[in-house]
Design an enzyme around this catalytic site. Structure first.
Site, PDB file in Angstrom:
ATOM      1  N   HIS A 258      -4.716 -56.958  23.792  1.00 32.93           N
ATOM      2  CA  HIS A 258      -4.408 -57.910  22.716  1.00 32.93           C
ATOM      3  C   HIS A 258      -3.046 -58.528  22.978  1.00 32.93           C
ATOM      4  O   HIS A 258      -2.141 -57.874  23.461  1.00 32.93           O
ATOM      5  CB  HIS A 258      -4.383 -57.199  21.355  1.00 32.93           C
ATOM      6  N   ASP A 315     -12.752 -56.284  18.702  1.00 29.69           N
ATOM      7  CA  ASP A 315     -14.111 -56.570  19.168  1.00 29.69           C
ATOM      8  C   ASP A 315     -14.801 -55.378  19.809  1.00 29.69           C
ATOM      9  O   ASP A 315     -15.955 -55.491  20.222  1.00 29.69           O
ATOM     10  CB  ASP A 315     -14.065 -57.750  20.153  1.00 29.69           C
TER      11      ASP A 315
HETATM   12  C1  SDX Z   1      -9.602 -61.425  19.629  1.00 27.41           C
HETATM   13  O1  SDX Z   1      -5.015 -63.126  18.930  1.00 27.41           O
HETATM   14  C2  SDX Z   1      -5.808 -62.594  18.026  1.00 27.41           C
HETATM   15  O2  SDX Z   1      -5.390 -62.212  16.933  1.00 27.41           O
HETATM   16  C3  SDX Z   1      -7.289 -62.516  18.412  1.00 27.41           C
HETATM   17  C4  SDX Z   1      -8.157 -61.609  17.568  1.00 27.41           C
HETATM   18  C5  SDX Z   1      -8.334 -62.158  16.166  1.00 27.41           C
HETATM   19  O3  SDX Z   1      -8.530 -61.352  15.224  1.00 27.41           O
HETATM   20  O4  SDX Z   1      -8.422 -63.396  16.029  1.00 27.41           O
HETATM   21  O5  SDX Z   1      -7.556 -60.310  17.504  1.00 27.41           O
HETATM   22  C6  SDX Z   1      -9.577 -61.497  18.137  1.00 27.41           C
HETATM   23  O6  SDX Z   1      -9.694 -62.420  20.269  1.00 27.41           O
HETATM   24  C7  SDX Z   1      -9.435 -60.085  20.285  1.00 27.41           C
HETATM   25  C8  SDX Z   1      -9.427 -60.187  21.845  1.00 27.41           C
HETATM   26  C9  SDX Z   1     -10.888 -60.264  22.340  1.00 27.41           C
HETATM   27  N1  SDX Z   1     -10.896 -60.502  23.774  1.00 27.41           N
HETATM   28  C10 SDX Z   1     -11.242 -59.546  24.654  1.00 27.41           C
HETATM   29  O7  SDX Z   1     -11.520 -58.398  24.345  1.00 27.41           O
HETATM   30  C11 SDX Z   1     -11.256 -60.002  26.111  1.00 27.41           C
HETATM   31  C12 SDX Z   1     -10.536 -58.981  26.999  1.00 27.41           C
HETATM   32  N2  SDX Z   1      -9.092 -58.980  26.662  1.00 27.41           N
HETATM   33  C13 SDX Z   1      -8.240 -59.801  27.447  1.00 27.41           C
HETATM   34  O8  SDX Z   1      -8.771 -60.857  28.132  1.00 27.41           O
HETATM   35  C14 SDX Z   1      -6.804 -59.892  26.958  1.00 27.41           C
HETATM   36  O9  SDX Z   1      -6.385 -58.639  26.616  1.00 27.41           O
HETATM   37  C15 SDX Z   1      -6.510 -60.860  25.827  1.00 27.41           C
HETATM   38  C16 SDX Z   1      -7.075 -62.194  26.075  1.00 27.41           C
HETATM   39  C17 SDX Z   1      -7.020 -60.329  24.543  1.00 27.41           C
HETATM   40  C18 SDX Z   1      -4.981 -60.978  25.703  1.00 27.41           C
HETATM   41  O10 SDX Z   1      -4.557 -61.528  26.881  1.00 27.41           O
HETATM   42  P1  SDX Z   1      -3.008 -61.807  27.204  1.00 27.41           P
HETATM   43  O11 SDX Z   1      -2.121 -61.400  26.095  1.00 27.41           O
HETATM   44  O12 SDX Z   1      -2.918 -63.210  27.706  1.00 27.41           O
HETATM   45  O13 SDX Z   1      -2.730 -60.776  28.373  1.00 27.41           O
HETATM   46  P2  SDX Z   1      -2.914 -61.121  29.897  1.00 27.41           P
HETATM   47  O14 SDX Z   1      -4.271 -61.716  30.124  1.00 27.41           O
HETATM   48  O15 SDX Z   1      -1.733 -61.894  30.336  1.00 27.41           O
HETATM   49  O16 SDX Z   1      -2.913 -59.661  30.536  1.00 27.41           O
HETATM   50  C19 SDX Z   1      -1.673 -58.950  30.719  1.00 27.41           C
HETATM   51  C20 SDX Z   1      -1.977 -57.860  31.745  1.00 27.41           C
HETATM   52  C21 SDX Z   1      -2.676 -58.415  32.972  1.00 27.41           C
HETATM   53  O17 SDX Z   1      -2.403 -57.524  34.057  1.00 27.41           O
HETATM   54  P3  SDX Z   1      -1.266 -57.973  35.126  1.00 27.41           P
HETATM   55  O18 SDX Z   1      -1.693 -59.307  35.692  1.00 27.41           O
HETATM   56  O19 SDX Z   1       0.057 -58.030  34.323  1.00 27.41           O
HETATM   57  O20 SDX Z   1      -1.277 -56.846  36.147  1.00 27.41           O
HETATM   58  O21 SDX Z   1      -2.905 -56.921  31.173  1.00 27.41           O
HETATM   59  C22 SDX Z   1      -4.141 -56.980  31.888  1.00 27.41           C
HETATM   60  C23 SDX Z   1      -4.149 -58.277  32.659  1.00 27.41           C
HETATM   61  O22 SDX Z   1      -4.951 -58.146  33.811  1.00 27.41           O
HETATM   62  N3  SDX Z   1      -5.214 -56.980  30.877  1.00 27.41           N
HETATM   63  C24 SDX Z   1      -6.436 -56.503  31.097  1.00 27.41           C
HETATM   64  C25 SDX Z   1      -7.117 -56.673  29.891  1.00 27.41           C
HETATM   65  N4  SDX Z   1      -6.307 -57.248  28.995  1.00 27.41           N
HETATM   66  C26 SDX Z   1      -5.125 -57.450  29.617  1.00 27.41           C
HETATM   67  N5  SDX Z   1      -6.986 -55.947  32.201  1.00 27.41           N
HETATM   68  C27 SDX Z   1      -8.296 -55.558  32.082  1.00 27.41           C
HETATM   69  N6  SDX Z   1      -9.002 -55.683  30.936  1.00 27.41           N
HETATM   70  C28 SDX Z   1      -8.464 -56.237  29.839  1.00 27.41           C
HETATM   71  N7  SDX Z   1      -9.176 -56.357  28.724  1.00 27.41           N
END
Ligand code: SDX
Length: 367
Positions: A258, A315
């Site tokens: 998140h 989720d």
């Molecule tokens: C919702 O914002 C809100 O409030 C949203 C929400 C709401 O109520 O409206 O809470 C609802 O959208 C929840 C999120 C649902 N999405 C997912 O579950 C998809 C999987 N999650 C990710 O794609 C990610 O965690 C996000 C999109 C939720 C957040 O992404 P960020 O803050 O942009 O983080 P990032 O993509 O820059 O990741 C930072 C690091 C990375 O690693 P490095 O490149 O630093 O080595 O964390 C890793 C990412 O690879 N990472 C993950 C991951 N989430 C972050 N690695 C694997 N799996 C994941 N799920």
């Protein structure tokens, strides 16, 4: 010019009186009320709180709930639009299309006053379950049902999907799902509604912007992907290797991570209890067991092995609840929208009340 924050991370874009989130402590409040308290109310009481700014007394709630129930029905024309959509269109596209059509039939369409926007918002809060259920039944070759004007929002939705009454536990749990999905500050879809509102576009157009944004797999679309992941993992024993492979291949583990929460999403903790409760009622713990094994494997991989603050988000266990409620994965994001519509309307009202066009800058870089 200030530094660039990719994805507007940690950029404070505006002040709000609607939601408070503490991402380090895992705290979420709507209008100052903690989510752990709100989840024990009705969805009507919570949508009233979001739209009006205070919890209703018994009389106010009765009047409000009656007004919403009267707005549940959709016209024959809208059913025809949904029938016409019955090709390979998804529920979120059908919902967006239906709302586009409905907006032109709304007598308040061109009135941007606060009271008119509340009336339009209430019509959407009331009709979203009807639209989603009608689309699902048309798509599955069943006749859409006449709205029931007595059931609670949760019981009503499950009835309109199934044609049979839900159990008390099922109705309570989906009602809590709508409350937990209702509002979350400047998440991507809510920000999209505020952006549209800031140009003084109408509230229907703003909600359509929200629907289009929520659909994405990195946002509301994740719920469907988690449901499909549970099917793919098949058993708790396979969770460890599944998660390790995902991370090894640098794939996203859906339902985890998140932008704001760097600890457990407080909604996720509540959803986990709801998933356990519905699993007990169904006498079948398989989906819960698979999910819990995925959670344990992810904790080991992300937190213990890599020191990353990646925990289950809203989720993850909500998808487990949907599995037990036999909500088809293709409807998952539209069900999320049935809850989130009240948060979108609250933010549109707040944006209209103290507006300035939202217009950030971009830094040009030489090609
Ligand atoms: C919702 O914002 C809100 O409030 C949203 C929400 C709401 O109520 O409206 O809470 C609802 O959208 C929840 C999120 C649902 N999405 C997912 O579950 C998809 C999987 N999650 C990710 O794609 C990610 O965690 C996000 C999109 C939720 C957040 O992404 P960020 O803050 O942009 O983080 P990032 O993509 O820059 O990741 C930072 C690091 C990375 O690693 P490095 O490149 O630093 O080595 O964390 C890793 C990412 O690879 N990472 C993950 C991951 N989430 C972050 N690695 C694997 N799996 C994941 N799920």
């Amino acid at each position: 010019m200030d530094e660039i924050r990719k994805g507007l991370e940690n950029v404070i874009a505006l002040e709000t009186k609607i939601a408070y989130i503490d991402g380090m402590q895992g705290i979420l409040k709507y209008r100052g009320h903690d989510i752990n308290d709100l989840v024990n109310l009705s969805y009507d009481a919570v949508s009233y709180l979001l739209l009006r700014g205070n919890l209703p007394d018994d009389k106010e709630l009765e009047v409000y709930s009656d007004q919403l129930k009267k707005e549940r029905a959709i016209s024959e024309d809208v059913l025809n639009v949904l029938t016409f959509c019955n090709f390979n269109i998804e529920a979120m596209d059908a919902l967006r299309t239906a709302i586009s059509y409905i907006s032109h039939c709304d007598p308040d369409m061109d009135d941007n006053s606060s009271e008119a926007n509340i009336r339009k918002g209430m019509r959407m809060i009331a009709s979203f379950p009807t639209i989603v259920a009608a689309f699902y039944r048309i798509k599955s070759g069943q006749v859409p049902l006449e709205p029931d004007l007595n059931m609670s929002q949760g019981a009503y939705f499950l009835y309109m999907i199934r044609g049979t009454e839900a159990t008390e536990t099922e109705a309570e749990i989906i009602e809590k799902d709508f409350i937990l999905s209702a509002e979350h500050e400047l998440n991507p879809s809510t920000f999209a509604t505020r952006l549209a509102t800031s140009t003084l576009s109408d509230v229907y157009s703003a909600v359509i912007a929200g629907l289009c944004t929520l659909k994405g797999p990195l946002h509301g679309g994740a719920r469907m992907e988690v449901m499909e992941m549970l099917d793919e993992v098949k058993s708790p024993e396979r969770a460890g290797s599944y998660v390790a492979d995902k991370i090894e291949n640098h794939d996203r583990l859906m339902g985890f991570g998140h932008r704001v929460y760097k600890t457990y999403d407080p909604r996720g903790l509540i959803y986990k209890d709801l998933a356990r409760e519905i699993a007990d009622e169904k006498g079948n713990s398989i989906w819960f067991d698979i999910a819990e094994s995925i959670e344990k494997a992810a904790f080991k991989e992300f937190v213990e092995n890599k020191g990353k603050t990646i925990y289950p988000n809203v989720d993850f266990y909500s998808a487990v609840v949907y599995k037990y409620l036999e909500i088809p994965p293709r409807l998952a994001t539209a069900v999320f929208a049935i809850g989130r519509i009240s948060g979108w309307i609250a933010h549109c009202l707040e944006q209209y009340s103290d507006n300035r066009v939202i217009r950030p800058r971009a830094k040009f870089v030489e090609i």
